[in-house]
Design a protein around this motif. Structure first.
Motif, mmCIF file in Angstrom:
data_model
loop_
_atom_site.group_PDB
_atom_site.id
_atom_site.type_symbol
_atom_site.label_atom_id
_atom_site.label_comp_id
_atom_site.label_asym_id
_atom_site.label_seq_id
_atom_site.Cartn_x
_atom_site.Cartn_y
_atom_site.Cartn_z
ATOM 1 N N GLY A 175 -7.357 7.150 3.500
ATOM 2 C CA GLY A 175 -8.357 7.989 4.150
ATOM 3 C C GLY A 175 -9.007 7.268 5.314
ATOM 4 O O GLY A 175 -9.103 6.040 5.330
ATOM 5 N N GLU A 176 -9.461 8.026 6.305
ATOM 6 C CA GLU A 176 -10.015 7.430 7.514
ATOM 7 C C GLU A 176 -11.170 6.476 7.215
ATOM 8 O O GLU A 176 -11.319 5.447 7.883
ATOM 9 N N SER A 177 -11.978 6.800 6.225
ATOM 10 C CA SER A 177 -13.132 5.958 5.923
ATOM 11 C C SER A 177 -12.743 4.618 5.298
ATOM 12 O O SER A 177 -13.583 3.727 5.161
ATOM 13 N N ASP A 178 -11.460 4.471 4.931
ATOM 14 C CA ASP A 178 -11.018 3.249 4.266
ATOM 15 C C ASP A 178 -10.356 2.255 5.216
ATOM 16 O O ASP A 178 -9.869 1.206 4.770
ATOM 17 N N GLU A 179 -10.325 2.545 6.505
ATOM 18 C CA GLU A 179 -9.586 1.681 7.431
ATOM 19 C C GLU A 179 -10.099 0.242 7.401
ATOM 20 O O GLU A 179 -9.316 -0.713 7.272
ATOM 21 N N GLU A 180 -11.388 0.057 7.533
ATOM 22 C CA GLU A 180 -11.927 -1.310 7.558
ATOM 23 C C GLU A 180 -11.588 -2.057 6.270
ATOM 24 O O GLU A 180 -11.224 -3.241 6.288
ATOM 25 N N PHE A 181 -11.675 -1.343 5.146
ATOM 26 C CA PHE A 181 -11.401 -1.986 3.863
ATOM 27 C C PHE A 181 -9.949 -2.426 3.756
ATOM 28 O O PHE A 181 -9.660 -3.572 3.393
ATOM 29 N N VAL A 182 -9.001 -1.543 4.064
ATOM 30 C CA VAL A 182 -7.591 -1.915 3.889
ATOM 31 C C VAL A 182 -7.176 -2.986 4.885
ATOM 32 O O VAL A 182 -6.316 -3.827 4.580
ATOM 33 N N ARG A 183 -7.783 -2.985 6.046
ATOM 34 C CA ARG A 183 -7.497 -4.073 6.982
ATOM 35 C C ARG A 183 -8.009 -5.403 6.427
ATOM 36 O O ARG A 183 -7.382 -6.454 6.634
ATOM 37 N N SER A 184 -9.124 -5.366 5.711
ATOM 38 C CA SER A 184 -9.655 -6.605 5.121
ATOM 39 C C SER A 184 -8.731 -7.163 4.054
ATOM 40 O O SER A 184 -8.785 -8.357 3.735
ATOM 41 N N LEU A 185 -7.868 -6.300 3.490
ATOM 42 C CA LEU A 185 -6.922 -6.746 2.468
ATOM 43 C C LEU A 185 -5.668 -7.372 3.068
ATOM 44 O O LEU A 185 -4.876 -7.980 2.345
ATOM 45 N N GLY A 186 -5.476 -7.203 4.383
ATOM 46 C CA GLY A 186 -4.311 -7.801 5.020
ATOM 47 C C GLY A 186 -3.444 -6.852 5.812
ATOM 48 O O GLY A 186 -2.441 -7.269 6.393
ATOM 49 N N ALA A 187 -3.807 -5.560 5.868
ATOM 50 C CA ALA A 187 -3.035 -4.611 6.676
ATOM 51 C C ALA A 187 -3.280 -4.886 8.153
ATOM 52 O O ALA A 187 -4.420 -5.071 8.575
ATOM 53 N N THR A 188 -2.208 -4.892 8.931
ATOM 54 C CA THR A 188 -2.349 -5.118 10.366
ATOM 55 C C THR A 188 -2.359 -3.813 11.154
ATOM 56 O O THR A 188 -2.698 -3.802 12.337
ATOM 57 N N ALA A 189 -1.970 -2.731 10.501
ATOM 58 C CA ALA A 189 -2.006 -1.411 11.137
ATOM 59 C C ALA A 189 -2.498 -0.399 10.119
ATOM 60 O O ALA A 189 -2.420 -0.615 8.910
ATOM 61 N N PHE A 190 -3.001 0.717 10.638
ATOM 62 C CA PHE A 190 -3.595 1.732 9.765
ATOM 63 C C PHE A 190 -3.104 3.112 10.189
ATOM 64 O O PHE A 190 -3.007 3.419 11.378
ATOM 65 N N VAL A 191 -2.805 3.950 9.191
ATOM 66 C CA VAL A 191 -2.407 5.334 9.432
ATOM 67 C C VAL A 191 -3.298 6.233 8.573
ATOM 68 O O VAL A 191 -3.336 6.077 7.352
ATOM 69 N N PRO A 192 -4.033 7.160 9.171
ATOM 70 C CA PRO A 192 -4.859 8.067 8.371
ATOM 71 C C PRO A 192 -3.997 8.957 7.480
ATOM 72 O O PRO A 192 -2.854 9.295 7.836
ATOM 73 N N ARG A 193 -4.530 9.315 6.346
ATOM 74 C CA ARG A 193 -3.832 10.228 5.441
ATOM 75 C C ARG A 193 -3.414 11.497 6.183
ATOM 76 O O ARG A 193 -4.121 11.990 7.057
ATOM 77 N N ASP A 194 -2.232 12.018 5.836
ATOM 78 C CA ASP A 194 -1.638 13.202 6.461
ATOM 79 C C ASP A 194 -1.149 12.936 7.882
ATOM 80 O O ASP A 194 -0.891 13.876 8.646
ATOM 81 N N SER A 195 -1.008 11.646 8.238
ATOM 82 C CA SER A 195 -0.429 11.276 9.524
ATOM 83 C C SER A 195 0.811 10.438 9.269
ATOM 84 O O SER A 195 1.139 10.106 8.128
#
Length: 299
Positions: A175-195
């Motif tokens: 979900g869009e509101s989770d971008e900062e959190f998942v990046r803190s776990l080590g993700a280098t890129a982010f895709v919003p749900r349904d994208s």
């Protein structure tokens, strides 16, 4: 002792707290005085009858953290008083870990982490082993790209961390509101749900159980790893489809404990709930948006 069971399938109200004899360890087993036990989606699936077992009492609970209080014949390397975590595998069983005592095969337990409490430790076994096995089954070399769906969930979040640690380039779908959190776990890129990601990836760990739509994110000849046995999509475009099933593996669990103690793996607990209030935990389990694992406390 007290234990949480279901005698009929249905909603959270079907969870009952009953008194049953304390189980005895057989050869090759240990008995654990339960301090905490995770409440996983599989427990909800057992409750509603996904795995069958109608007409019998079904125990709930797979994760456990606590203290060994008895050992069966032939057990070596474990003794009374040791703090451990473990996985009590199996959806159809008379007693699980949602109880004051649980009996596990000695090969299914590992020394508990020393840097977190029992509540946090109880969130590790099932989710950690599932995520680690999924990342391993990708079979991708460091530098390869992987998309983790459901990346803000418990299993997805652990998969992000483990994939990044393995040198994979991680894109997180959440979900869009989770971008900062998942990046803190080590993700280098982010895709919003349904994208969809901008470019196809080498592999997908499908923690959100998207199934066939997730194949569209993968390059020809890539790999899809699902987390539900016998529920993966049909292979296409040379994509290797793997349907993984978790295993009770104490040695692998010990490796994950080591990562927790080294500060390399973050555990998340949404709420600790007393065993006597297991119905409340199952009610919340069915609600969307819970971040972290629900955990029952037995002592």
């Amino acid at each position: 002792m007290q234990a949480a069971v279901v005698n009929a399938f249905g909603g959270p109200e079907q969870v009952e707290i009953v008194r049953v004899p304390i189980p005895q360890p057989e050869a090759g087993q240990v008995r654990i005085r339960v301090a905490a036990a995770g409440v996983n989606p599989v427990d909800g699936a057992v409750r509603v009858g996904v795995f069958g077992g109608a007409g019998t009492r079904l125990g709930l609970g797979w994760d456990v953290a606590g203290e060994i209080d008895a050992v069966g014949a032939g057990v070596t390397g474990w003794s009374v008083g040791q703090q451990v975590v473990g996985l009590h595998y199996g959806p159809v069983k008379p007693l699980g870990t949602h109880a004051e005592y649980a009996v596990l095969d000695a090969s299914a337990v590992a020394a508990a982490p020393v840097t977190v409490d029992a509540v946090a430790a109880a969130s590790l076994p099932l989710s950690g082993l599932t995520a680690a096995r999924a990342v391993g089954l990708l079979g991708l070399a460091p530098g390869s790209s992987v998309l983790v769906t459901g990346a803000a969930g418990v299993v997805g979040g652990l998969a992000v961390q483990l994939a990044a640690r393995a040198g994979l380039v991680v894109t997180a779908l959440a979900g869009e509101s989770d971008e900062e959190f998942v990046r803190s776990l080590g993700a280098t890129a982010f895709v919003p749900r349904d994208s969809a990601p901008a470019e196809p990836v080498d592999g997908v760990v499908d923690a959100a159980v998207l199934g066939e739509p997730a194949l569209d994110f993968i390059r020809d000849g890539g790999v899809y790893v699902g987390l539900r046995p016998h529920a993966g999509p049909a292979a296409e475009r040379g994509i290797r489809v793997v349907e993984q099933e978790v295993a009770a593996d104490g040695a692998h669990l010990a490796e994950l404990v080591g990562l927790v103690d080294a500060g390399a793996l973050t555990l998340r607990v949404a709420q600790a709930v007393p065993l006597a209030d297991a119905v409340k935990a199952h009610t919340r389990l069915a609600e969307p948006g819970t971040r972290g694992r629900l955990v029952l406390t037995a002592s």
